[in-house]
Design a protein around this motif. Structure first.
Motif, PDB file in Angstrom:
ATOM      1  N   PHE A  72      -2.002  -0.828  -8.935  1.00 34.71           N
ATOM      2  CA  PHE A  72      -0.781  -1.634  -8.874  1.00 34.71           C
ATOM      3  C   PHE A  72      -0.831  -2.627 -10.027  1.00 34.71           C
ATOM      4  N   TRP A  73       0.186  -2.597 -10.889  1.00 38.27           N
ATOM      5  CA  TRP A  73       0.172  -3.409 -12.095  1.00 38.27           C
ATOM      6  C   TRP A  73       1.502  -4.136 -12.290  1.00 38.27           C
ATOM      7  N   THR A  74       1.448  -5.228 -13.021  1.00 37.10           N
ATOM      8  CA  THR A  74       2.659  -5.842 -13.553  1.00 37.10           C
ATOM      9  C   THR A  74       2.787  -5.395 -15.009  1.00 37.10           C
ATOM     10  N   VAL A  75       4.024  -5.249 -15.476  1.00 38.33           N
ATOM     11  CA  VAL A  75       4.279  -4.818 -16.844  1.00 38.33           C
ATOM     12  C   VAL A  75       4.282  -6.042 -17.748  1.00 38.33           C
ATOM     13  N   GLU A  76       3.343  -6.064 -18.685  1.00 34.88           N
ATOM     14  CA  GLU A  76       3.216  -7.198 -19.596  1.00 34.88           C
ATOM     15  C   GLU A  76       4.085  -7.021 -20.840  1.00 34.88           C
ATOM     16  N   PHE A  77       3.983  -5.850 -21.464  1.00 36.28           N
ATOM     17  CA  PHE A  77       4.770  -5.555 -22.668  1.00 36.28           C
ATOM     18  C   PHE A  77       5.297  -4.123 -22.584  1.00 36.28           C
ATOM     19  N   GLY A  78       6.428  -3.885 -23.245  1.00 37.67           N
ATOM     20  CA  GLY A  78       6.864  -2.522 -23.489  1.00 37.67           C
ATOM     21  C   GLY A  78       7.884  -1.949 -22.529  1.00 37.67           C
ATOM     22  N   GLY A  80      10.106  -3.948 -20.449  1.00 31.99           N
ATOM     23  CA  GLY A  80      11.005  -4.961 -19.911  1.00 31.99           C
ATOM     24  C   GLY A  80      10.248  -5.904 -18.992  1.00 31.99           C
ATOM     25  N   MET A  81      10.769  -7.084 -18.826  1.00 28.33           N
ATOM     26  CA  MET A  81      10.124  -8.099 -18.006  1.00 28.33           C
ATOM     27  C   MET A  81      10.422  -7.874 -16.528  1.00 28.33           C
ATOM     28  N   ASN A  82       9.628  -8.526 -15.685  1.00 28.59           N
ATOM     29  CA  ASN A  82       9.828  -8.520 -14.233  1.00 28.59           C
ATOM     30  C   ASN A  82       9.789  -7.118 -13.635  1.00 28.59           C
ATOM     31  N   LYS A  83       8.810  -6.336 -14.089  1.00 24.16           N
ATOM     32  CA  LYS A  83       8.607  -4.993 -13.568  1.00 24.16           C
ATOM     33  C   LYS A  83       7.215  -4.858 -12.983  1.00 24.16           C
ATOM     34  N   VAL A  84       7.111  -4.059 -11.928  1.00 25.37           N
ATOM     35  CA  VAL A  84       5.805  -3.685 -11.393  1.00 25.37           C
ATOM     36  C   VAL A  84       5.731  -2.166 -11.361  1.00 25.37           C
ATOM     37  N   PHE A  85       4.534  -1.660 -11.569  1.00 22.34           N
ATOM     38  CA  PHE A  85       4.313  -0.210 -11.598  1.00 22.34           C
ATOM     39  C   PHE A  85       3.142   0.106 -10.686  1.00 22.34           C
ATOM     40  N   HIS A  86       3.284   1.140  -9.841  1.00 17.19           N
ATOM     41  CA  HIS A  86       2.200   1.487  -8.933  1.00 17.19           C
ATOM     42  C   HIS A  86       2.112   2.997  -8.757  1.00 17.19           C
ATOM     43  N   ILE A  87       0.899   3.465  -8.445  1.00 20.57           N
ATOM     44  CA  ILE A  87       0.628   4.889  -8.270  1.00 20.57           C
ATOM     45  C   ILE A  87       0.030   5.107  -6.884  1.00 20.57           C
ATOM     46  N   TRP A  88       0.595   6.087  -6.159  1.00 16.30           N
ATOM     47  CA  TRP A  88       0.125   6.438  -4.827  1.00 16.30           C
ATOM     48  C   TRP A  88      -0.342   7.887  -4.829  1.00 16.30           C
ATOM     49  N   LYS A  89      -1.404   8.151  -4.104  1.00 14.27           N
ATOM     50  CA  LYS A  89      -1.989   9.492  -4.049  1.00 14.27           C
ATOM     51  C   LYS A  89      -1.675  10.155  -2.700  1.00 14.27           C
ATOM     52  N   TYR A  90      -1.303  11.441  -2.756  1.00 14.87           N
ATOM     53  CA  TYR A  90      -1.022  12.216  -1.545  1.00 14.87           C
ATOM     54  C   TYR A  90      -1.774  13.541  -1.597  1.00 14.87           C
ATOM     55  N   ASP A  91      -2.263  13.976  -0.458  1.00 15.83           N
ATOM     56  CA  ASP A  91      -3.014  15.226  -0.398  1.00 15.83           C
ATOM     57  C   ASP A  91      -2.115  16.441  -0.579  1.00 15.83           C
ATOM     58  N   ASN A  92      -0.881  16.329  -0.123  1.00 17.29           N
ATOM     59  CA  ASN A  92       0.089  17.419  -0.201  1.00 17.29           C
ATOM     60  C   ASN A  92       1.461  16.853   0.148  1.00 17.29           C
ATOM     61  N   PHE A  93       2.473  17.697   0.136  1.00 17.84           N
ATOM     62  CA  PHE A  93       3.825  17.199   0.397  1.00 17.84           C
ATOM     63  C   PHE A  93       4.034  16.824   1.861  1.00 17.84           C
ATOM     64  N   ALA A  94       3.313  17.464   2.754  1.00 17.57           N
ATOM     65  CA  ALA A  94       3.388  17.070   4.163  1.00 17.57           C
ATOM     66  C   ALA A  94       2.892  15.637   4.343  1.00 17.57           C
ATOM     67  N   HIS A  95       1.863  15.281   3.567  1.00 19.10           N
ATOM     68  CA  HIS A  95       1.302  13.923   3.628  1.00 19.10           C
ATOM     69  C   HIS A  95       2.327  12.885   3.186  1.00 19.10           C
ATOM     70  N   SER A  96       3.205  13.274   2.271  1.00 16.56           N
ATOM     71  CA  SER A  96       4.185  12.313   1.755  1.00 16.56           C
ATOM     72  C   SER A  96       5.227  11.913   2.796  1.00 16.56           C
ATOM     73  N   GLU A  97       5.164  12.527   3.962  1.00 19.34           N
ATOM     74  CA  GLU A  97       6.068  12.155   5.041  1.00 19.34           C
ATOM     75  C   GLU A  97       5.728  10.781   5.640  1.00 19.34           C
ATOM     76  N   VAL A  98       4.784  10.082   5.017  1.00 21.01           N
ATOM     77  CA  VAL A  98       4.434   8.738   5.491  1.00 21.01           C
ATOM     78  C   VAL A  98       5.640   7.800   5.484  1.00 21.01           C
ATOM     79  N   ARG A  99       6.649   8.127   4.700  1.00 21.17           N
ATOM     80  CA  ARG A  99       7.859   7.293   4.696  1.00 21.17           C
ATOM     81  C   ARG A  99       8.470   7.210   6.088  1.00 21.17           C
ATOM     82  N   LYS A 100       8.409   8.327   6.809  1.00 21.18           N
ATOM     83  CA  LYS A 100       8.939   8.338   8.164  1.00 21.18           C
ATOM     84  C   LYS A 100       8.118   7.434   9.075  1.00 21.18           C
ATOM     85  N   ALA A 101       6.793   7.460   8.866  1.00 26.30           N
ATOM     86  CA  ALA A 101       5.920   6.603   9.665  1.00 26.30           C
ATOM     87  C   ALA A 101       6.175   5.132   9.340  1.00 26.30           C
ATOM     88  N   LEU A 102       6.393   4.832   8.063  1.00 25.11           N
ATOM     89  CA  LEU A 102       6.656   3.451   7.658  1.00 25.11           C
ATOM     90  C   LEU A 102       7.989   2.947   8.213  1.00 25.11           C
TER      91      LEU A 102
END
Length: 246
Positions: A72-78, A80-102
Motif C-alpha cells: 500500500f503506497w502513496t503516490v509521491e511523483f508521476g 498526480g497528487m492525492n493518490k494511493v495505490f495498493h495491490i491485493w493477492k488472490y488465489d483464484n477468481f473464486a477467492h475474489s468473491e471476498v467483496r461479497k463477504a465485505l
C-alpha cells in the motif's frame, strides 16, 4: 479440355487454397498459476488524504483477514497528487468473491467504508498476473518504489515478450535497480505491463537511471523493446506504515 478443367478444379479447391494451420504454442508463455493480483488506485479529495490514511491504518486488519495485502503506497511523483495505490493477492477468481463477504462485514462497513467513501473521487482497478518468468520479490530493507507502466503494441507476448524480458533483465543483471515484480494485465487495458522496482531512495533511483542510460548493454536491450512500445508512464511510490512491502 476436360482434363485441364479437372486439374484447375483440384488446384483451386478450398483444401488447396486454405493451408492447414497447426500450432503448438500460445501467444506467449502459458499462465498456469491461477494466482492473480488486483491493482487499485484511489484518487482522493485533497483535504481528506490524511484522514483517509489514518482511518485505514486503524481498520486495515478488517480487510486483510479476507485476502492478502501485498503493498500500500502513496503516490509521491508521476501520477498526480492525492493518490494511493495498493495491490491485493488472490488465489483464484473464486477467492475474489471476498467483496461479497465485505458487503456483509458490518464493522468494516461502519468503521471504514461509509465514513471514507465520500473522500474518494475516483477508483481504478486492474486484474494482473505475474509474468511466467518472474516471481514476486521482497526488498532487503525499507525504501521507495517505482511503478512503470508500459502500453505495448497489440499482439501480446508472442510479439514483444522476449524483447521486453531482455530489457528488464538488462537492468536487473547489471544491478541498476531491484526488481520486485513484472505483471501483465488480464482485465483492463490489454497489452499493458507493469514493472515494480525498489530503490533505497529517490536519489539512488535517479543515479541508477542515469548510469543505465549510459550503459551500451542496457541501451541495446531497451532500443529493441521500444520498437513495440506505444506509451510509458511511471510513478514514485512511498510505502505506508501498514504496507507489507516497505
Amino acid at each position: 479440355m476436360l482434363a485441364l478443367r479437372s486439374g484447375l478444379t483440384r488446384a483451386l479447391s478450398p483444401r488447396t487454397l486454405v493451408p492447414e494451420v497447426c500450432s503448438s504454442f500460445a501467444t506467449g508463455p502459458r499462465q498456469y498459476d491461477g494466482t492473480f493480483y488486483e491493482f487499485r488506485t484511489y484518487c482522493l479529495k485533497p483535504s481528506k488524504m490524511n484522514e483517509f490514511l489514518e482511518n485505514l491504518k486503524k481498520n486495515i486488519h478488517l480487510r486483510t483477514v479476507h485476502s492478502e495485502l501485498v503493498g500500500f503506497w502513496t503516490v509521491e511523483f508521476g501520477g498526480g497528487m492525492n493518490k494511493v495505490f495498493h495491490i491485493w493477492k488472490y488465489d483464484n477468481f473464486a477467492h475474489s468473491e471476498v467483496r461479497k463477504a465485505l458487503a456483509k462485514e458490518k464493522e468494516w462497513q461502519e468503521k471504514f467504508l461509509i465514513s471514507n467513501l465520500a473522500f474518494i473521487d475516483k477508483q481504478e482497478f486492474e486484474i494482473t498476473y505475474l509474468v511466467p518468468w518472474c516471481k514476486l520479490e521482497k526488498p532487503p530493507k525499507e525504501g521507495v518504489y517505482e511503478l512503470v507502466t508500459f502500453q505495448m503494441k497489440p499482439g501480446g507476448p508472442a510479439l514483444w515478450g522476449d524483447a521486453f524480458k531482455r530489457a528488464v533483465n538488462a537492468h536487473v543483471d547489471l544491478g541498476y535497480s531491484k526488481l520486485v515484480g513484472v505483471f501483465h494485465t488480464e482485465y483492463g487495458a490489454l497489452n499493458r505491463v507493469h514493472v515494480l522496482w525498489w530503490n533505497e531512495g529517490a536519489d539512488s533511483r535517479a543515479a541508477g537511471r542515469h548510469q543505465s542510460h549510459e550503459d551500451p548493454r542496457v541501451v541495446a536491450a531497451v532500443r529493441e523493446s521500444v520498437n513495440y512500445l506505444v506509451s510509458q508512464q511511471n510513478m514514485l511510490l512511498i510505502p505506508t506504515s501498514y504496507s507489507p512491502l516497505k
